[in-house]
Design a protein around this motif. Structure first.
Motif, PDB file in Angstrom:
ATOM      1  N   THR A 232       0.819  -1.215   0.000  1.00  0.00           N
ATOM      2  CA  THR A 232       0.000   0.000   0.000  1.00  0.00           C
ATOM      3  C   THR A 232       0.855   1.268   0.000  1.00  0.00           C
ATOM      4  O   THR A 232       0.425   2.300  -0.511  1.00  0.00           O
ATOM      5  CB  THR A 232      -0.928   0.011   1.234  1.00  0.00           C
ATOM      6  N   LYS A 233       2.068   1.183   0.554  1.00  0.00           N
ATOM      7  CA  LYS A 233       2.924   2.376   0.605  1.00  0.00           C
ATOM      8  C   LYS A 233       3.304   2.843  -0.796  1.00  0.00           C
ATOM      9  O   LYS A 233       3.350   4.051  -1.065  1.00  0.00           O
ATOM     10  CB  LYS A 233       4.176   2.092   1.434  1.00  0.00           C
TER      11      LYS A 233
ATOM     12  N   PRO B 110      -7.946   2.954  -4.353  1.00  0.00           N
ATOM     13  CA  PRO B 110      -7.487   1.573  -4.529  1.00  0.00           C
ATOM     14  C   PRO B 110      -8.330   0.567  -3.764  1.00  0.00           C
ATOM     15  O   PRO B 110      -8.958   0.897  -2.759  1.00  0.00           O
ATOM     16  CB  PRO B 110      -6.051   1.603  -3.981  1.00  0.00           C
ATOM     17  N   ALA B 111      -8.332  -0.665  -4.263  1.00  0.00           N
ATOM     18  CA  ALA B 111      -9.018  -1.773  -3.589  1.00  0.00           C
ATOM     19  C   ALA B 111      -8.005  -2.904  -3.403  1.00  0.00           C
ATOM     20  O   ALA B 111      -7.276  -3.234  -4.334  1.00  0.00           O
ATOM     21  CB  ALA B 111     -10.193  -2.263  -4.419  1.00  0.00           C
ATOM     22  N   ILE B 112      -7.934  -3.456  -2.198  1.00  0.00           N
ATOM     23  CA  ILE B 112      -7.038  -4.581  -1.948  1.00  0.00           C
ATOM     24  C   ILE B 112      -7.640  -5.817  -2.610  1.00  0.00           C
ATOM     25  O   ILE B 112      -8.759  -6.203  -2.301  1.00  0.00           O
ATOM     26  CB  ILE B 112      -6.851  -4.831  -0.434  1.00  0.00           C
ATOM     27  N   ILE B 113      -6.892  -6.427  -3.521  1.00  0.00           N
ATOM     28  CA  ILE B 113      -7.426  -7.578  -4.263  1.00  0.00           C
ATOM     29  C   ILE B 113      -6.867  -8.912  -3.774  1.00  0.00           C
ATOM     30  O   ILE B 113      -7.421  -9.970  -4.078  1.00  0.00           O
ATOM     31  CB  ILE B 113      -7.160  -7.446  -5.774  1.00  0.00           C
ATOM     32  N   ALA B 114      -5.755  -8.869  -3.017  1.00  0.00           N
ATOM     33  CA  ALA B 114      -5.143 -10.125  -2.563  1.00  0.00           C
ATOM     34  C   ALA B 114      -4.103  -9.852  -1.486  1.00  0.00           C
ATOM     35  O   ALA B 114      -3.683  -8.714  -1.282  1.00  0.00           O
ATOM     36  CB  ALA B 114      -4.496 -10.851  -3.734  1.00  0.00           C
ATOM     37  N   LYS B 115      -3.708 -10.935  -0.829  1.00  0.00           N
ATOM     38  CA  LYS B 115      -2.629 -10.877   0.155  1.00  0.00           C
ATOM     39  C   LYS B 115      -1.653 -12.009  -0.126  1.00  0.00           C
ATOM     40  O   LYS B 115      -1.977 -12.955  -0.831  1.00  0.00           O
ATOM     41  CB  LYS B 115      -3.181 -10.991   1.583  1.00  0.00           C
ATOM     42  N   ASN B 116      -0.455 -11.884   0.457  1.00  0.00           N
ATOM     43  CA  ASN B 116       0.587 -12.868   0.215  1.00  0.00           C
ATOM     44  C   ASN B 116       1.506 -12.939   1.433  1.00  0.00           C
ATOM     45  O   ASN B 116       1.426 -12.083   2.321  1.00  0.00           O
ATOM     46  CB  ASN B 116       1.404 -12.476  -1.027  1.00  0.00           C
ATOM     47  N   ARG B 117       2.358 -13.964   1.473  1.00  0.00           N
ATOM     48  CA  ARG B 117       3.325 -14.110   2.555  1.00  0.00           C
ATOM     49  C   ARG B 117       4.656 -14.569   1.979  1.00  0.00           C
ATOM     50  O   ARG B 117       4.722 -15.095   0.873  1.00  0.00           O
ATOM     51  CB  ARG B 117       2.825 -15.135   3.586  1.00  0.00           C
TER      52      ARG B 117
ATOM     53  N   PRO C 175       8.945  -3.745  -2.460  1.00  0.00           N
ATOM     54  CA  PRO C 175       8.091  -4.272  -1.395  1.00  0.00           C
ATOM     55  C   PRO C 175       8.598  -5.576  -0.782  1.00  0.00           C
ATOM     56  O   PRO C 175       8.661  -5.708   0.445  1.00  0.00           O
ATOM     57  CB  PRO C 175       6.742  -4.454  -2.086  1.00  0.00           C
ATOM     58  N   ALA C 176       8.996  -6.543  -1.610  1.00  0.00           N
ATOM     59  CA  ALA C 176       9.490  -7.811  -1.078  1.00  0.00           C
ATOM     60  C   ALA C 176      10.743  -7.594  -0.238  1.00  0.00           C
ATOM     61  O   ALA C 176      10.983  -8.303   0.746  1.00  0.00           O
ATOM     62  CB  ALA C 176       9.778  -8.785  -2.212  1.00  0.00           C
ATOM     63  N   GLY C 177      11.550  -6.621  -0.629  1.00  0.00           N
ATOM     64  CA  GLY C 177      12.746  -6.291   0.145  1.00  0.00           C
ATOM     65  C   GLY C 177      12.399  -5.659   1.483  1.00  0.00           C
ATOM     66  O   GLY C 177      13.029  -5.945   2.510  1.00  0.00           O
ATOM     67  N   LYS C 178      11.367  -4.813   1.473  1.00  0.00           N
ATOM     68  CA  LYS C 178      10.917  -4.187   2.722  1.00  0.00           C
ATOM     69  C   LYS C 178      10.366  -5.241   3.675  1.00  0.00           C
ATOM     70  O   LYS C 178      10.651  -5.229   4.877  1.00  0.00           O
ATOM     71  CB  LYS C 178       9.833  -3.143   2.420  1.00  0.00           C
TER      72      LYS C 178
ATOM     73  N   ILE D 148       2.681  -9.737   6.095  1.00  0.00           N
ATOM     74  CA  ILE D 148       1.556  -9.863   5.167  1.00  0.00           C
ATOM     75  C   ILE D 148       1.689  -8.808   4.076  1.00  0.00           C
ATOM     76  O   ILE D 148       1.718  -7.603   4.353  1.00  0.00           O
ATOM     77  CB  ILE D 148       0.213  -9.689   5.893  1.00  0.00           C
ATOM     78  N   ALA D 149       1.791  -9.276   2.848  1.00  0.00           N
ATOM     79  CA  ALA D 149       1.845  -8.366   1.703  1.00  0.00           C
ATOM     80  C   ALA D 149       0.433  -8.127   1.195  1.00  0.00           C
ATOM     81  O   ALA D 149      -0.338  -9.069   1.035  1.00  0.00           O
ATOM     82  CB  ALA D 149       2.706  -8.971   0.601  1.00  0.00           C
ATOM     83  N   GLN D 150       0.100  -6.868   0.948  1.00  0.00           N
ATOM     84  CA  GLN D 150      -1.221  -6.519   0.422  1.00  0.00           C
ATOM     85  C   GLN D 150      -1.072  -5.926  -0.973  1.00  0.00           C
ATOM     86  O   GLN D 150      -0.159  -5.153  -1.237  1.00  0.00           O
ATOM     87  CB  GLN D 150      -1.911  -5.511   1.338  1.00  0.00           C
ATOM     88  N   TYR D 151      -1.999  -6.305  -1.849  1.00  0.00           N
ATOM     89  CA  TYR D 151      -1.948  -5.871  -3.246  1.00  0.00           C
ATOM     90  C   TYR D 151      -3.116  -4.941  -3.569  1.00  0.00           C
ATOM     91  O   TYR D 151      -4.236  -5.404  -3.810  1.00  0.00           O
ATOM     92  CB  TYR D 151      -2.005  -7.079  -4.177  1.00  0.00           C
TER      93      TYR D 151
END
Length: 271
Positions: free
Chosen positions: A110-111, A123-130, A164-167, A230-233
């Motif tokens: 989201t950042k 924006p709308a969050i469409i998915a999450k990931n780990r 993002p993955a690095g953060k 938790i990654a948000q898309y």
């Protein structure tokens, strides 16, 4: 013939003529109602989204699933074509800031989306990931915990801190007090995965869905939820889009049952 009988016959004839004229009018009215109803139904369905050539800027970790989603969307919306541009979210944000022509933006955090909020719709969050630890097939170095990544004999690759993955990687490593000295920091998470796939790295932190997409080449070591991130898309239309209505329809479709099924089948979690 009496005046009364004459008037009666005239009235009867007029009634018959009126009825005859009303039959085709009624038929036309019925057909129009069906057409309007059909159009109303179609416009409310996925198949009635405006036709357009859409350009979607999407996070690299969405590469495989969005190719599937794009094909499904085009099939359900004849006349619409979607071109994807995949890259690290920080690169996508830079493209939007520089005015690159596009219709939709989907980032892995989201950042990143917040940095271009003046250029997007809501924006709308469409998915999450780990995250998971990706290792070579068979996990030859027996990596089974985050702390193993601190071993200097292990060649570890991470996504760069601005990605993002690095953060997320930095976040979970810092939380555990683990210091990792990566042999390289990659511009996006798919580049991290590629290094591990090719044997140029022994391990790396990638999204669970990335590891799943290369299950025949890498192993995935799960990271417990209480030590994970938790990654948000978020997905949003771009205000400069020349296909605003079609772009909004695609973003909405990503949250629809059809779009969600494709995302979840690929391993993404519900938003």
């Amino acid at each position: 013939m009496s005046l009364t009988r004459t008037l009666t016959r005239r009235r009867t004839a007029a009634a018959v003529l009126t009825a005859a004229l009303l039959v085709p009018l009624a038929a036309c009215s019925t057909d129009d109602t069906r057409a309007d109803g059909g159009n109303a139904t179609a416009s409310g369905s996925a198949g009635a989204a405006p036709r357009a050539d859409l350009t979607v800027l999407a996070a690299a970790s969405l590469t495989d699933v969005f190719k599937t989603a794009g094909a499904a969307y085009e099939k359900a919306h004849p006349g619409t074509r979607i071109t994807f541009s995949f890259a690290g979210s920080q690169e996508l944000v830079a493209q939007v800031s520089q005015g690159s022509p596009a219709d939709v933006l989907v980032t892995a955090d989201t950042k990143s989306m917040d940095k271009v909020k003046a250029d997007t719709g809501t924006p709308a969050i469409i998915a999450k990931n780990r995250l998971v630890i990706a290792t070579g097939e068979g996990n030859p170095f027996k990596v089974d915990d985050l702390k193993d990544l601190a071993d200097t004999k292990l060649k570890v690759v991470l996504a760069a801190p601005e990605v993002p993955a690095g953060k997320y990687s930095k976040q979970i490593l810092d939380k555990q007090g683990i210091t990792v000295k990566p042999v390289s920091q990659e511009p996006n998470v798919r580049a991290v995965l590629s290094k591990v796939e090719l044997g140029e790295a022994d391990a790396g932190l990638v999204y669970r869905t990335d590891a799943a997409s290369a299950a025949d080449k890498v192993d995935a070591v799960e990271i417990p939820d209480d030590r994970n991130a938790i990654a948000q898309y978020p997905a949003a239309t771009l205000k400069d889009s020349k296909n605003a209505e079609a772009a909004a329809a695609f973003v909405a479709w990503l949250s629809s049952p059809d779009g969600q099924k494709i995302l979840q089948d690929a391993g993404f979690q519900k938003p």
